[in-house]
Design an enzyme around this catalytic site. Sequence first.
Site, short mmCIF file in Angstrom:
data_model
loop_
_atom_site.label_atom_id
_atom_site.label_comp_id
_atom_site.label_asym_id
_atom_site.label_seq_id
_atom_site.Cartn_x
_atom_site.Cartn_y
_atom_site.Cartn_z
N PRO A 9 0.79 -1.23 0.00
CA PRO A 9 0.00 0.00 0.00
C PRO A 9 0.82 1.28 0.00
CG PRO A 9 -0.09 -1.07 2.14
CD PRO A 9 0.55 -2.04 1.20
N ASN A 10 0.31 2.23 -0.76
CA ASN A 10 0.86 3.60 -0.84
C ASN A 10 2.15 3.71 -1.64
OD1 ASN A 10 -1.23 4.83 0.79
ND2 ASN A 10 -0.31 3.72 2.49
N ARG A 17 4.98 11.07 -2.35
CA ARG A 17 4.75 10.73 -0.95
C ARG A 17 6.04 10.91 -0.14
NH1 ARG A 17 4.53 4.58 1.28
NH2 ARG A 17 4.03 5.09 3.44
N TYR A 22 11.23 8.87 1.27
CA TYR A 22 11.23 7.82 0.26
C TYR A 22 11.91 8.21 -1.04
CZ TYR A 22 7.86 5.75 3.47
OH TYR A 22 7.26 5.23 4.59
N ASN A 73 8.08 -5.54 -0.99
CA ASN A 73 7.96 -4.39 -0.09
C ASN A 73 6.49 -4.37 0.35
OD1 ASN A 73 7.86 -2.04 1.32
ND2 ASN A 73 8.95 -0.81 -0.19
N ALA A 76 3.26 -0.80 4.84
CA ALA A 76 2.73 -0.79 6.21
C ALA A 76 2.26 -2.17 6.68
CB ALA A 76 1.60 0.22 6.31
N GLU A 97 12.53 -9.42 1.93
CA GLU A 97 11.80 -8.25 2.44
C GLU A 97 12.59 -6.98 2.09
OE1 GLU A 97 11.38 -8.33 6.71
OE2 GLU A 97 10.44 -6.35 6.79
N HIS A 99 12.65 -2.58 2.18
CA HIS A 99 12.14 -1.26 2.55
C HIS A 99 13.07 -0.19 1.98
CE1 HIS A 99 9.32 -3.17 5.17
NE2 HIS A 99 10.31 -3.89 5.68
N ARG A 106 13.18 4.72 12.38
CA ARG A 106 11.91 5.45 12.35
C ARG A 106 11.05 5.14 13.58
NH1 ARG A 106 9.24 5.03 6.69
NH2 ARG A 106 8.07 6.77 7.59
C1 DQA Z 1 8.28 1.09 3.76
C2 DQA Z 1 8.38 1.30 5.27
C3 DQA Z 1 7.04 1.07 5.94
O1 DQA Z 1 7.15 1.28 7.33
C4 DQA Z 1 6.02 2.05 5.39
O2 DQA Z 1 4.75 1.81 5.95
C5 DQA Z 1 5.96 2.06 3.91
C6 DQA Z 1 7.19 1.94 3.14
C7 DQA Z 1 9.60 1.46 3.04
O3 DQA Z 1 9.75 1.06 1.87
O4 DQA Z 1 10.45 2.15 3.61
O5 DQA Z 1 4.90 2.28 3.32
O6 DQA Z 1 8.03 -0.27 3.51
#
Ligand code: DQA
Length: 150
Positions: A9-10, A17, A22, A73, A76, A97, A99, A106
């Site tokens: 998501p997002n 964003r 990011y 990825n 959240a 995994e 990020h 964070r």
């Molecule tokens: C994320 C880190 C997560 O905590 C966050 O909710 C994201 C992006 C990252 O790529 O740094 O949406 O996965």
Amino acid sequence: MHILVLNGPNLNMLGVRNPEIYGKQTLGDIEAMLRKRLAGTDIKMDFAQNNLEGHLVELIQKARGKYDYILLNAAAYTHTSIAIRDAIEAAEVPTVEIHLSNVAQREEFRHFSYIAPVCVGTVTGFGVYSYLMALEYVLAKDAEKVNKDE
Ligand code: DQA
């Protein structure tokens, strides 16, 4: 070798964003960077993004027997989703995994990952290069396999 790069998501909002966290590159830029790295190899890559937990669960389930690796990825959902963790375990596709941000630096709620224990490893904090580093792992494993087969 066939790999799935899956984004939660997002991540469709990358570029606009929180660019201070990011970066300014879009998800399309990340896909293009990975495709460029794969040019000249025989590794096929599918690249997907979805905002819905159940949809991600279905994509991971369907990966079983189809893909050799998933680069994930989970955004959240990393910190909330037992369903995605169970899907990774059930799919039995080695999953990395990813990020972009360094989640350890964070908020406290980002320090815990439900999926880390069922993933091969985690790449976090290298911005778009986190994806590239995860891909390097897959390329190295592929080269290992080719050498063994020879
Ligand atoms: C994320 C880190 C997560 O905590 C966050 O909710 C994201 C992006 C990252 O790529 O740094 O949406 O996965």
